[in-house]
Design an enzyme around this catalytic site. Structure first.
Site, PDB file in Angstrom:
ATOM      1  N   ASP A   1     -11.432  10.683  -3.186  1.00  0.00           N
ATOM      2  CA  ASP A   1     -12.677  11.440  -3.033  1.00  0.00           C
ATOM      3  C   ASP A   1     -12.622  12.750  -3.810  1.00  0.00           C
ATOM      4  O   ASP A   1     -13.488  13.600  -3.636  1.00  0.00           O
ATOM      5  CB  ASP A   1     -12.963  11.708  -1.545  1.00  0.00           C
TER       6      ASP A   1
ATOM      7  N   ASN B   1      10.045   7.104  -0.405  1.00  0.00           N
ATOM      8  CA  ASN B   1       9.233   7.583  -1.519  1.00  0.00           C
ATOM      9  C   ASN B   1       8.770   6.392  -2.351  1.00  0.00           C
ATOM     10  O   ASN B   1       9.578   5.533  -2.737  1.00  0.00           O
ATOM     11  CB  ASN B   1      10.053   8.531  -2.398  1.00  0.00           C
TER      12      ASN B   1
ATOM     13  N   ASP C   1      -2.597  12.065  -1.716  1.00  0.00           N
ATOM     14  CA  ASP C   1      -2.718  13.528  -1.629  1.00  0.00           C
ATOM     15  C   ASP C   1      -3.233  14.062  -2.962  1.00  0.00           C
ATOM     16  O   ASP C   1      -2.612  13.843  -4.001  1.00  0.00           O
ATOM     17  CB  ASP C   1      -1.347  14.128  -1.319  1.00  0.00           C
TER      18      ASP C   1
ATOM     19  N   LYS D   1      -4.943  22.191  -5.536  1.00  0.00           N
ATOM     20  CA  LYS D   1      -4.714  23.505  -6.150  1.00  0.00           C
ATOM     21  C   LYS D   1      -4.076  23.317  -7.526  1.00  0.00           C
ATOM     22  O   LYS D   1      -3.187  22.494  -7.697  1.00  0.00           O
ATOM     23  CB  LYS D   1      -3.816  24.353  -5.260  1.00  0.00           C
TER      24      LYS D   1
ATOM     25  N   GLU E   1       0.851  -1.189   0.000  1.00  0.00           N
ATOM     26  CA  GLU E   1       0.000   0.000   0.000  1.00  0.00           C
ATOM     27  C   GLU E   1       0.883   1.234   0.000  1.00  0.00           C
ATOM     28  O   GLU E   1       1.753   1.391   0.864  1.00  0.00           O
ATOM     29  CB  GLU E   1      -0.927   0.047   1.216  1.00  0.00           C
TER      30      GLU E   1
ATOM     31  N   PHE F   1      -9.662   9.402   6.263  1.00  0.00           N
ATOM     32  CA  PHE F   1      -9.688  10.156   5.017  1.00  0.00           C
ATOM     33  C   PHE F   1     -11.015   9.979   4.297  1.00  0.00           C
ATOM     34  O   PHE F   1     -11.593  10.932   3.780  1.00  0.00           O
ATOM     35  CB  PHE F   1      -8.544   9.713   4.103  1.00  0.00           C
ATOM     36  N   GLU F   2     -11.504   8.742   4.259  1.00  0.00           N
ATOM     37  CA  GLU F   2     -12.778   8.501   3.580  1.00  0.00           C
ATOM     38  C   GLU F   2     -13.924   9.168   4.324  1.00  0.00           C
ATOM     39  O   GLU F   2     -14.805   9.780   3.710  1.00  0.00           O
ATOM     40  CB  GLU F   2     -13.033   7.002   3.455  1.00  0.00           C
TER      41      GLU F   2
ATOM     42  N   GLU G   1       5.323   4.553   3.318  1.00  0.00           N
ATOM     43  CA  GLU G   1       4.897   5.855   3.861  1.00  0.00           C
ATOM     44  C   GLU G   1       6.139   6.694   4.151  1.00  0.00           C
ATOM     45  O   GLU G   1       7.185   6.145   4.531  1.00  0.00           O
ATOM     46  CB  GLU G   1       4.078   5.631   5.145  1.00  0.00           C
TER      47      GLU G   1
ATOM     48  N   THR H   1     -11.537   4.595   6.401  1.00  0.00           N
ATOM     49  CA  THR H   1     -10.521   5.302   7.171  1.00  0.00           C
ATOM     50  C   THR H   1     -10.959   6.737   7.436  1.00  0.00           C
ATOM     51  O   THR H   1     -11.991   7.200   6.938  1.00  0.00           O
ATOM     52  CB  THR H   1      -9.188   5.327   6.417  1.00  0.00           C
TER      53      THR H   1
END
Length: 222
Positions: A161, A102, A125, A129, A50, A199-200, A75, A197
């Site tokens: 999302d 990374n 992420d 913008k 992941e 974030f969701e 991560e 999670t």
């Protein structure tokens, strides 16, 4: 990091964290630093990675639910990895490893070619913008890196999302010669292995639709 996270790093990193050789940056991977999964996980088993595992809620749940599969959390934020180790240790999860690095360098330098059975990218992420969208992970270059790390028939699963990022992901992967859609219609059904999670929940609370995508790594010559 909190005191608990600092302790987790000191006490648990020796087991959970892959000590990858670094290049110039702290989260880089030195070229030619490829691991042998059978040695790292001390067995031969399907391997799922992941990207952007955050605090580890999804991957710890997955590893606990599938003890016959091995998992790798990728991560760059150490505090999230520390929380992941704490939760994994409390749950008795032993089939999970972590790497602080990374993602593109993990795919190209650390993992052997065709070593992954699945690769997950959940709520990356969005860099929403306009001036920052060039920083998004899912690009044509990433598609090639992901294809290199996945075995033939392996799955790339994504969720976001942000509608414009979902459209970008779909455009990139539809055009990628090494991938084919593993869904019908506009979007893939929600992946059963993806737990809800923070974030969701945050995105849903703001009225944003969650969109899933799933692509299969083509066999060479297809």
């Amino acid at each position: 990091m909190s005191d608990a996270q600092e302790r987790a790093w000191e006490e648990l990193a020796g087991f959970y964290v892959i000590d990858a050789p670094r290049d110039a940056a702290a989260t880089s991977i030195r070229p030619s630093s490829t691991i042998e999964p059978g040695s790292v996980w001390t067995r031969s088993a399907p391997l799922i990675a992941e990207i952007g595992s955050g605090q580890g809620h999804a991957i710890v749940h997955a590893a606990q639910s599938a003890p016959d599969t091995d998992f790798l959390a990728i991560e760059v934020f150490r505090a999230g990895l520390a929380r992941t180790m704490l939760d994994a240790d409390r749950a008795g999860v032993r089939n999970l490893r972590l790497v602080e690095a990374n993602a593109p360098e993990v795919l190209t330098h650390l993992l052997p070619q065709a070593s992954l059975d699945e690769l997950w990218v959940f709520f990356p992420d969005p860099w929403h913008k306009k001036k920052h969208t060039k920083r998004r992970l899912v690009t044509t270059e990433f598609a090639a890196q992901a294809a290199g790390a996945l075995r033939e028939g392996g799955m790339l699963r994504l969720a976001t999302d942000w509608e414009d990022y979902a459209l970008q992901m779909r455009d990139v992967l539809d055009a990628a010669p090494d991938f084919e859609r593993a869904f019908e219609g506009e979007w893939a059904p929600r992946f059963d292995g993806r737990v809800v999670t923070a974030f969701e929940r945050k995105g849903a609370a703001k009225g944003r639709d969650i969109r899933d995508l799933a692509y299969r790594r083509r066999a060479q010559g297809d």
